[in-house]
Write an enzyme that holds these catalytic residues in place. Structure first.
Site, PDB file in Angstrom:
ATOM      1  N   LYS A 141       0.960  -1.205   0.032  1.00  0.00           N
ATOM      2  CA  LYS A 141      -0.140   0.015  -0.034  1.00  0.00           C
ATOM      3  C   LYS A 141       0.819   1.172   0.016  1.00  0.00           C
ATOM      4  CE  LYS A 141      -3.820  -1.702   2.538  1.00  0.00           C
ATOM      5  NZ  LYS A 141      -4.974  -1.662   1.570  1.00  0.00           N
TER       6      LYS A 141
ATOM      7  N   ARG B 137     -10.158 -11.665   2.307  1.00  0.00           N
ATOM      8  CA  ARG B 137     -10.876 -12.597   1.926  1.00  0.00           C
ATOM      9  C   ARG B 137     -10.225 -13.903   1.811  1.00  0.00           C
ATOM     10  NH1 ARG B 137     -11.447  -9.275  -3.445  1.00  0.00           N
ATOM     11  NH2 ARG B 137     -11.241  -7.634  -2.005  1.00  0.00           N
TER      12      ARG B 137
END
Ligand code: BES
Ligand code: MN
Ligand code: ZN
Length: 497
Positions: free
Chosen positions: A278, A352
């Protein structure tokens, strides 16, 4: 904070201030407000006439009056907004705004009249919860300039309520409010302190205190079970992954045979994005990436205290997502516990991957209803902002129940579709890929991916990325972690008894 209830003689309470909810266009001639207006020599009417205080939600106004010795001498007006829209969540927010104001004045004890027309238990519970959650602050690690002021006691006035109703409501509100603060404290912890191991230890300690069963799976145990999807996320971390399993079993169950609800949480203790790193700006907020897991732990705590007659289990996958020589890379393929192969195309879509194995584990543990909670996608913030939690699922009835329960407690959920988008997560080389196509429908792609790991259970997925923490303070609440969804989940369980 100490809470007690009274059912008469509000104005005689031996406290530092009387706090009363005042609605927009309220009537100062009648009822409790009329009585207080008289006591202050028309002070309340004159404040309202001056428009310095209008009864809008979030407003407060402190008034002094000449009182007999030992009595309050102060009245805090607390804006309740539109009376027609005033439900238990608004009553809780008013109690919170009052408690924060009372604290600012460095007062210790106050009496609070929520003026909630409905059920007395609900009124007492809401006021108690709101007062407790209002006192949470972010300054745990400050050695100077800490907020040293604290409110010691709230006396909740519900006209004519039965003592048992007040007691019951206060117990409920305390269990829920303190559990919300427990969750918020976990969420607020820095990730060097709250590692997966520490998170598991805190869950264990809590479980022991409230009488829940708790098991923590080690990496070796998870490996044996084939949880390679979850484990792939923490390959780059020095911190070993943990899977927390909590179980609440009622003394006497009224659940239908085979019915078992699981709450499953994303516990990414810190999300750097991994090799798909990120940008630096704002990365610090990714300490909150375990909010879903913290919510599960807090909700299980509240459930253990409230003792509903239905069983509930909690599963939290705890990992740290770091870049490293051992970390997974975009294009890796792993096999999840349910046997499906996953192409990892972006290591920043890690939540996920954790949930894939966690929901499967919940089903293996017997759950036929699963609600997962995760700070899963930035896209849900683009879609819904900070007002509503995104909800998706494979069973409209369960999704509707969450949405409707949310309305009862004042938490917003907004559904996004899954049907028709299935091709978004199909991989060219494996069964599924962990991102959608380009940037479109990012929240839905996240939901669809998790759905691939649900076998038979009814399932709802809550994307709390926009609601798990607040960037600015509110009159009733500090900035930072909110404890969102706990009230809804607890109520959902209570309603299913
Ligand atoms: N934890 C983030 C999602 C997030 C972003 C939560 C901002 C709260 C605030 C999640 O793991 C993530 O990085 N998601 C990616 C998915 C993408 C790579 C498909 C995202 O939202 O950008
Ligand atoms: Mn991520
Ligand atoms: Zn994440």
């Amino acid at each position: 904070m100490n809470s007690r209830g009274i059912n008469k003689n509000f104005t005689d309470a031996r406290v530092d201030a009387l706090a009363v909810v005042v609605f927009k266009d309220d009537n100062t001639k009648k009822g409790l407000l009329g009585e207080l207006d008289k006591l202050t020599g028309g002070g309340i009417s004159s404040v309202l006439a001056s428009e310095e205080f209008k009864g809008e939600s979030g407003e407060t106004y402190m008034l002094r009056y000449k009182a007999d010795k030992g009595k309050a001498g102060r009245i805090l007006l607390v804006g309740g907004g539109d009376q027609e829209k005033y439900k238990s969540a608004e009553a809780a927010a008013c109690a919170g705004a009052a408690a924060r104001k009372i604290r600012d004045y460095n007062l210790k004890k106050f009496a609070f009249a929520p003026r909630f027309g409905g059920d007395a238990v609900e009124a007492a519970a809401a006021a108690t919860q709101g007062a407790i959650t209002s006192q949470f602050e972010l300054d745990k690690y400050k050695t100077k300039d800490k907020n040293e002021k604290s409110v010691d006691a709230i006396t909740i006035f519900v006209d004519g309520a039965k003592p048992a109703e007040l007691k019951n409501g206060i117990e409920k509100g305390t269990a829920i409010g303190e559990s919300m603060n427990f969750t918020r404290d976990l969420a607020n912890e820095p990730p060097n302190i709250l590692t997966p191991t520490e998170m598991a230890n805190r869950a264990k300690k809590m479980a022991k205190e409230v009488g829940l069963t708790c098991e923590v799976l080690t990496e070796a145990q998870m490996k044996k079970m084939g949880m390679n999807s979850l484990l792939s996320v923490s390959l780059g971390s020095e911190q070993p992954a943990k899977l927390i399993f909590l179980k609440y079993t009622p003394k006497k169950s009224t659940a239908k045979k085979g019915d078992l609800l699981a709450l499953v949480g994303k516990g990414v203790m810190f999300d750097t994005g991994g090799i798909s790193l990120k940008p630096g700006e704002g990365m610090d907020a990714m300490k909150y990436d375990m909010s879903g897991g913290a919510t599960v732990v807090g909700a299980m705590r509240a459930i253990a205290l409230l003792k509903p007659s239905v069983p509930v289990i909690g599963v939290v996958g705890c990992v740290e997502n770091m870049p490293d020589g051992k970390a997974s890379r975009p294009s890796d393929v792993v096999t999840a516990m349910n046997g499906k192969t996953v192409e990892i195309l972006n290591t920043d879509a890690e939540g996920r991957l954790v949930l894939a194995d966690a929901v499967h584990y919940a089903e293996k543990k017997g759950a036929n209803q699963i609600i997962d909670l995760a700070t899963l996608t930035g896209a849900v913030i683009i879609a819904l902002g900070n007002r509503n939690t995104g909800i998706m699922g494979n069973d409209q009835d369960l999704v509707d129940r969450v949405i409707e329960t949310g309305k009862e407690v004042g938490e917003g959920f907004w559904q996004l579709p899954l049907e028709g988008y299935e091709s978004e997560v199909k991989s060219d080389i494996a069964d599924v890929k962990n991102i959608g196509t380009k940037r479109r429908a990012g929240t839905i792609a996240g939901g669809l991916f998790i759905q691939e790991f649900i076998d038979k259970a009814k399932w709802a997925h809550l994307d709390i990325a926009g609601t798990a923490w607040a960037d600015s303070p509110k009159p009733h609440q500090a900035k930072g972690p909110t404890g969102v969804a706990i009230r809804t989940l607890v109520r959902l369980v209570e309603n299913s008894q």
